[in-house]
Design an enzyme around this catalytic site. Structure first.
Site, mmCIF file in Angstrom:
data_model
loop_
_atom_site.group_PDB
_atom_site.id
_atom_site.type_symbol
_atom_site.label_atom_id
_atom_site.label_comp_id
_atom_site.label_asym_id
_atom_site.label_seq_id
_atom_site.Cartn_x
_atom_site.Cartn_y
_atom_site.Cartn_z
ATOM 1 C CE LYS A 10 -1.976 0.305 3.996
ATOM 2 N NZ LYS A 10 -1.451 1.509 4.643
ATOM 3 N NE ARG A 85 -4.652 0.776 9.410
ATOM 4 C CZ ARG A 85 -3.448 1.075 8.949
ATOM 5 N NH1 ARG A 85 -3.295 2.053 8.075
ATOM 6 N NH2 ARG A 85 -2.418 0.403 9.351
ATOM 7 N NE ARG A 124 7.336 -2.963 6.078
ATOM 8 C CZ ARG A 124 6.075 -2.540 6.049
ATOM 9 N NH1 ARG A 124 5.562 -2.065 4.931
ATOM 10 N NH2 ARG A 124 5.319 -2.610 7.112
ATOM 11 N NE ARG A 130 6.327 -0.268 9.644
ATOM 12 C CZ ARG A 130 5.190 -0.001 9.029
ATOM 13 N NH1 ARG A 130 5.180 0.536 7.834
ATOM 14 N NH2 ARG A 130 4.047 -0.288 9.619
ATOM 15 N NE ARG A 141 1.454 -3.617 11.196
ATOM 16 C CZ ARG A 141 2.498 -3.732 10.363
ATOM 17 N NH1 ARG A 141 3.532 -4.484 10.678
ATOM 18 N NH2 ARG A 141 2.499 -3.075 9.238
HETATM 19 P P1 AMP Z 1 0.657 1.735 8.326
HETATM 20 O O1 AMP Z 1 1.953 2.385 7.979
HETATM 21 O O2 AMP Z 1 -0.486 2.255 7.483
HETATM 22 O O3 AMP Z 1 0.735 0.246 8.329
HETATM 23 O O4 AMP Z 1 0.304 2.184 9.831
HETATM 24 C C1 AMP Z 1 1.179 1.852 10.902
HETATM 25 C C2 AMP Z 1 0.443 1.953 12.219
HETATM 26 O O5 AMP Z 1 -0.019 3.296 12.422
HETATM 27 C C3 AMP Z 1 -0.807 1.085 12.344
HETATM 28 O O6 AMP Z 1 -0.507 -0.230 12.734
HETATM 29 C C4 AMP Z 1 -1.579 1.850 13.427
HETATM 30 O O7 AMP Z 1 -1.014 1.615 14.710
HETATM 31 C C5 AMP Z 1 -1.298 3.292 13.059
HETATM 32 N N1 AMP Z 1 -2.298 3.813 12.098
HETATM 33 C C6 AMP Z 1 -2.092 4.180 10.799
HETATM 34 N N2 AMP Z 1 -3.224 4.625 10.239
HETATM 35 C C7 AMP Z 1 -4.181 4.548 11.201
HETATM 36 C C8 AMP Z 1 -5.562 4.847 11.243
HETATM 37 N N3 AMP Z 1 -6.220 5.317 10.169
HETATM 38 N N4 AMP Z 1 -6.221 4.654 12.423
HETATM 39 C C9 AMP Z 1 -5.585 4.202 13.518
HETATM 40 N N5 AMP Z 1 -4.295 3.862 13.540
HETATM 41 C C10 AMP Z 1 -3.583 4.033 12.392
#
Ligand code: AMP
Length: 188
Positions: A10, A85, A124, A130, A141
């Site tokens: 993504k 989300r 990754r 990360r 997740r």
């Molecule tokens: P991502 O990089 O999109 O995988 O996001 C990494 C982490 O950020 C997620 O596992 C959540 O802890 C937090 N996060 C990102 N976007 C959201 C969202 N829209 N709502 C809540 N938590 C988020």
């Protein structure tokens, strides 16, 4: 708007699409990570959630997106990556977009087989380090995605906005699939 399970590519595809469409990619995950790295107050508030692979509370996330969408560079269009989300965030976004008079053109779900994404994320982890890329957190997740995020597909499908794109394959090929999938929605 772009969503998909962790590891479906993504973020990478959002960056590519944002270049192609010449609109900013707004990634809540990137904004949280930047705040954590920069030691900001927001960063301190969210790190307990992001490091566990849990969703950050809606109030914080919704307020962040509202502010970001109000910046001048989002006026001519934007790509949302990783927001909304859950169904409550869909409703919060609906209210923001109604206020701004800018409906979503398209919602894209990047699909990927869960076992394939665990593998990708573990690879990754070795490169990007990360903190949320350990196997336990990755599995959590994926559960959060299945429970809270996957249901938003139906909400957008019912509105006729959803397109699904297979995220497995060559990076360029996936980008082309995405461009083809959203072109009709952007044509008007
Ligand atoms: P991502 O990089 O999109 O995988 O996001 C990494 C982490 O950020 C997620 O596992 C959540 O802890 C937090 N996060 C990102 N976007 C959201 C969202 N829209 N709502 C809540 N938590 C988020």
């Amino acid at each position: 708007m772009l969503f998909g399970p962790p590891g479906a590519g993504k973020g990478t595809q959002a960056a590519r699409l944002s270049e192609r469409l010449r609109v900013p990619a707004i990634s809540t995950g990137d904004i949280f990570r930047a705040n954590i790295a920069g030691g900001t107050e927001l960063g301190r508030k969210v790190v307990a959630y992001t490091s566990r692979g849990a969703l950050v509370p809606d109030e914080l996330t919704d307020a962040l997106v509202r502010d970001r969408l109000a910046r001048p560079d989002a006026e001519a269009g934007f790509l949302l990556d990783g927001y909304p989300r859950n169904v409550a965030q869909v409703e919060a976004l609906d209210a923001m977009l109604a206020d701004a008079g800018t409906p979503l053109d398209a919602v894209v779900e990047i699909t990927a087989d869960p076992e394939a994404v665990v593998d990708r994320l573990l690879k990754r982890a070795a490169i990007e380090r990360r903190v949320d890329d350990t196997e336990d957190v990755i599995r959590h997740r994926l559960d959060v995605y299945a429970d809270q995020t996957a249901p938003i597909a139906k909400v957008y499908a019912d509105r006729g906005l959803l397109v699904q794109v297979d995220g497995i394959g060559d990076l360029d090929e996936v980008t082309e699939r995405l461009v083809r999938a959203i072109s009709p929605a952007l044509a008007h």
